[in-house]
Motif scaffolding. Sequence first.
Motif, PDB file in Angstrom:
ATOM      1  N   VAL A  69       2.758   8.065   0.854  1.00  9.85           N
ATOM      2  CA  VAL A  69       2.353   9.339   1.148  1.00  9.85           C
ATOM      3  C   VAL A  69       1.800   9.509   2.818  1.00  9.85           C
ATOM      4  O   VAL A  69       1.038   8.446   3.033  1.00  9.85           O
ATOM      5  CB  VAL A  69       1.072   9.986   0.218  1.00  9.85           C
ATOM      6  CG1 VAL A  69       1.603  10.058  -1.166  1.00  9.85           C
ATOM      7  CG2 VAL A  69      -0.122   8.789   0.224  1.00  9.85           C
ATOM      8  N   ALA A  70       2.068  10.416   3.304  1.00 10.11           N
ATOM      9  CA  ALA A  70       1.771  10.510   4.716  1.00 10.11           C
ATOM     10  C   ALA A  70       0.762  11.606   4.871  1.00 10.11           C
ATOM     11  O   ALA A  70       0.642  12.586   3.779  1.00 10.11           O
ATOM     12  CB  ALA A  70       2.947  11.124   5.662  1.00 10.11           C
ATOM     13  N   THR A 114       6.383  18.490  -0.011  1.00  8.71           N
ATOM     14  CA  THR A 114       6.207  17.918  -1.391  1.00  8.71           C
ATOM     15  C   THR A 114       7.297  16.955  -2.160  1.00  8.71           C
ATOM     16  O   THR A 114       8.486  17.608  -2.258  1.00  8.71           O
ATOM     17  CB  THR A 114       5.773  19.164  -2.255  1.00  8.71           C
ATOM     18  OG1 THR A 114       5.016  19.762  -1.615  1.00  8.71           O
ATOM     19  CG2 THR A 114       5.294  18.563  -3.708  1.00  8.71           C
ATOM     20  N   ILE A 170      -1.033   5.543  -7.250  1.00 12.04           N
ATOM     21  CA  ILE A 170      -2.267   5.757  -6.725  1.00 12.04           C
ATOM     22  C   ILE A 170      -2.910   7.303  -7.518  1.00 12.04           C
ATOM     23  O   ILE A 170      -3.918   7.704  -7.555  1.00 12.04           O
ATOM     24  CB  ILE A 170      -2.824   5.997  -5.261  1.00 12.04           C
ATOM     25  CG1 ILE A 170      -1.565   7.125  -4.634  1.00 12.04           C
ATOM     26  CG2 ILE A 170      -2.879   5.018  -4.428  1.00 12.04           C
ATOM     27  CD1 ILE A 170      -2.045   7.492  -3.203  1.00 12.04           C
ATOM     28  N   TYR A 171      -1.869   7.925  -7.854  1.00 14.24           N
ATOM     29  CA  TYR A 171      -2.102   9.190  -8.650  1.00 14.24           C
ATOM     30  C   TYR A 171      -2.042   8.992 -10.219  1.00 14.24           C
ATOM     31  O   TYR A 171      -2.227  10.120 -10.700  1.00 14.24           O
ATOM     32  CB  TYR A 171      -1.247  10.149  -7.968  1.00 14.24           C
ATOM     33  CG  TYR A 171      -1.302  10.226  -6.373  1.00 14.24           C
ATOM     34  CD1 TYR A 171      -2.380  10.896  -5.840  1.00 14.24           C
ATOM     35  CD2 TYR A 171      -0.309  10.789  -6.002  1.00 14.24           C
ATOM     36  CE1 TYR A 171      -2.627  10.990  -4.657  1.00 14.24           C
ATOM     37  CE2 TYR A 171      -0.256  11.052  -4.611  1.00 14.24           C
ATOM     38  CZ  TYR A 171      -1.489  10.919  -3.838  1.00 14.24           C
ATOM     39  OH  TYR A 171      -1.488  11.327  -2.391  1.00 14.24           O
ATOM     40  N   ARG A 223      -4.342   8.591 -11.858  1.00 16.14           N
ATOM     41  CA  ARG A 223      -5.533   9.548 -12.776  1.00 16.14           C
ATOM     42  C   ARG A 223      -5.276  11.052 -12.579  1.00 16.14           C
ATOM     43  O   ARG A 223      -6.087  11.669 -13.204  1.00 16.14           O
ATOM     44  CB  ARG A 223      -6.957   9.080 -11.891  1.00 16.14           C
ATOM     45  CG  ARG A 223      -6.772   9.276 -10.446  1.00 16.14           C
ATOM     46  CD  ARG A 223      -8.103   9.028  -9.667  1.00 16.14           C
ATOM     47  NE  ARG A 223      -7.801   9.696  -8.273  1.00 16.14           N
ATOM     48  CZ  ARG A 223      -8.638  10.675  -8.093  1.00 16.14           C
ATOM     49  NH1 ARG A 223      -9.429  11.313  -8.920  1.00 16.14           N
ATOM     50  NH2 ARG A 223      -8.394  11.274  -6.656  1.00 16.14           N
ATOM     51  N   LEU A 224      -4.400  11.317 -11.901  1.00 15.15           N
ATOM     52  CA  LEU A 224      -4.282  12.753 -11.513  1.00 15.15           C
ATOM     53  C   LEU A 224      -3.171  13.370 -12.192  1.00 15.15           C
ATOM     54  O   LEU A 224      -2.589  14.395 -12.070  1.00 15.15           O
ATOM     55  CB  LEU A 224      -4.125  12.942 -10.257  1.00 15.15           C
ATOM     56  CG  LEU A 224      -5.329  12.849  -9.173  1.00 15.15           C
ATOM     57  CD1 LEU A 224      -5.026  13.041  -7.778  1.00 15.15           C
ATOM     58  CD2 LEU A 224      -6.609  13.514  -9.660  1.00 15.15           C
ATOM     59  N   VAL A 259      -0.380   5.996   3.425  1.00 16.02           N
ATOM     60  CA  VAL A 259      -1.196   5.111   2.554  1.00 16.02           C
ATOM     61  C   VAL A 259      -0.054   4.804   1.373  1.00 16.02           C
ATOM     62  O   VAL A 259       1.033   5.759   0.947  1.00 16.02           O
ATOM     63  CB  VAL A 259      -2.060   6.238   1.400  1.00 16.02           C
ATOM     64  CG1 VAL A 259      -2.795   5.606   0.298  1.00 16.02           C
ATOM     65  CG2 VAL A 259      -3.152   6.540   2.533  1.00 16.02           C
ATOM     66  N   LYS A 281       4.717  13.745   0.249  1.00 14.93           N
ATOM     67  CA  LYS A 281       3.221  13.863  -0.172  1.00 14.93           C
ATOM     68  C   LYS A 281       3.361  14.194  -1.742  1.00 14.93           C
ATOM     69  O   LYS A 281       4.058  14.888  -2.199  1.00 14.93           O
ATOM     70  CB  LYS A 281       2.584  15.155   0.521  1.00 14.93           C
ATOM     71  CG  LYS A 281       3.105  16.480   0.337  1.00 14.93           C
ATOM     72  CD  LYS A 281       2.442  17.444   1.223  1.00 14.93           C
ATOM     73  CE  LYS A 281       3.073  18.809   1.286  1.00 14.93           C
ATOM     74  NZ  LYS A 281       2.536  19.733   0.213  1.00 14.93           N
ATOM     75  N   GLY A 282       2.196  13.909  -2.273  1.00  8.72           N
ATOM     76  CA  GLY A 282       2.123  14.326  -3.793  1.00  8.72           C
ATOM     77  C   GLY A 282       2.505  13.314  -4.687  1.00  8.72           C
ATOM     78  O   GLY A 282       3.269  12.386  -4.650  1.00  8.72           O
ATOM     79  N   ARG A 283       2.620  13.780  -5.912  1.00  4.00           N
ATOM     80  CA  ARG A 283       2.812  12.970  -7.215  1.00  4.00           C
ATOM     81  C   ARG A 283       4.424  12.708  -7.528  1.00  4.00           C
ATOM     82  O   ARG A 283       5.031  13.658  -6.983  1.00  4.00           O
ATOM     83  CB  ARG A 283       2.282  13.540  -8.316  1.00  4.00           C
ATOM     84  CG  ARG A 283       0.777  13.657  -8.546  1.00  4.00           C
ATOM     85  CD  ARG A 283       0.335  14.515  -9.524  1.00  4.00           C
ATOM     86  NE  ARG A 283       0.634  15.980  -9.227  1.00  4.00           N
ATOM     87  CZ  ARG A 283      -0.205  16.904  -9.891  1.00  4.00           C
ATOM     88  NH1 ARG A 283      -1.025  16.727 -10.845  1.00  4.00           N
ATOM     89  NH2 ARG A 283       0.254  18.228  -9.573  1.00  4.00           N
TER      90      ARG A 283
END
Lengths: 178, 282
Positions: A123-124, A81, A173-174, A176-177, A163, A103-105
């Motif tokens: 991110v993998a 993370t 890309i995150y 929105r989250l 990505v 990975k992640g925000r």
Amino acid sequence: MGKIKRISSPFSEKEIISLKAGEMVLLSGIILTARDQAHKRIFELIAKGEALPLDLQGQTIYYCGPTPPGNRVIGSCGPTTSGRMDPFTPEILAMGVKALIGKGRRSEDVLQAIKKEKASYFVAPAGAGAYLQKKVISSKVLCFRDLGPEAIYELEVKDFPLVVGIDAKGKDIYSRLK
Amino acid sequence: MTRKIQGTKIKETVKRLCVVSGTVLRDDIYRALKASYSAEKSGSRAKEMLKVLLDNADIAKKDGLPICQDTGMVAVFVDIGQDVVVEGGYIKEMINEGVKDAYREADFRKSVVKDPILRKNTGTNAPSVIHFDIVKGDKISISIMPKGFGAENKSKIKMFNPTVSPLEIVEFCVDVVKDAGPDACPPYILGIGFGGTMEDAALMAKKALLQPVDIKSKHKHLAELAEAIKGKANDLEIGVMGLGGGSTVLGVNVAAGPTHIAGLPVAVNVSCHALRGASAII
């Protein structure tokens, strides 16, 4: 995976700037693993005014603590993370690191630092350590061997699937989250 | 009346379960990932990534590689028949010896530190967290759940008032998923414990993850809660790796127990898609 853009690390500035958040890419070249304790160690050395045992200029950092290699090049080696490394990342980027993989925000501070330094966050595939193991050609401990899985490893990867998470323009890309 | 079980048998069983659970994805989880893969739009990034996860499970099984590099801290659930006598070793030591042997021989990552403040790695992945229960009979049942901390870190507990509405409970559980976001390897599996005391709810939540994800609760009111939580969590469209799509939660496993008139503990244990586990009866 069809026709996917291939990129290589260490990155040229031109290549970094060409990446767009959300794009799938295949990365080849050299990346350095570093997670919680390696980050902490780097900052402790700096605080003591000691020289770092590695040159971070232009490098790609992968937040990863692999399993032991056994008789293989490396064990399972997926991302951990990224958010836990957020407090360290703006300074890491200021030291010349050009790309981050995890990975992640990420925090707003990290996003702004990526924009400022014209860097990139990838991110993998998370939880796919056995799959990613097949994409690593060579592995050696670069420094902090005493940290075991948290040591800094130099990995040579081939077609490592990623990505683009945050691009050099600061698109995330995150978003929105959050 | 008593049955003797050798400590070495317990050690070997724990070792075998650790190795299997770390390298062979549970059947129910594999099936659920496959169903998600089929459901996602072709050509989408989410579908590509679900394919990577299925390939990952295949590679791990074939090559004996860990499914994930975070081979976890091991939770061990041991139900001991009251007619059993363990010989030739202290059961707790035997279990931890089994964990040590597995993590050394299978080249799993050692992720356990002895002290949470000092943080020195034990180098063996022991000790494990062991939950004993005494049951009827003359057998020992052992379930292993090695869990990575990316997902464990996102787990939460809340002590609700007894007058809370089902909707508020659903919202709390969905918010746990929202907070986890793309960080803890979605699609997730939730283990939820309702009732008991604080520690009991947390234990029920984790134990619920031992159940297959495709089995519904026998109790209608619990099955309905689980269904509502799963539906609303999937509406978040976090998706695999946070890339969107409908695969945010693969399953919601619930458990409930008696509680106090003044409270309603709700614990949510978040698991990544690599929910690992294995069981055996001695």
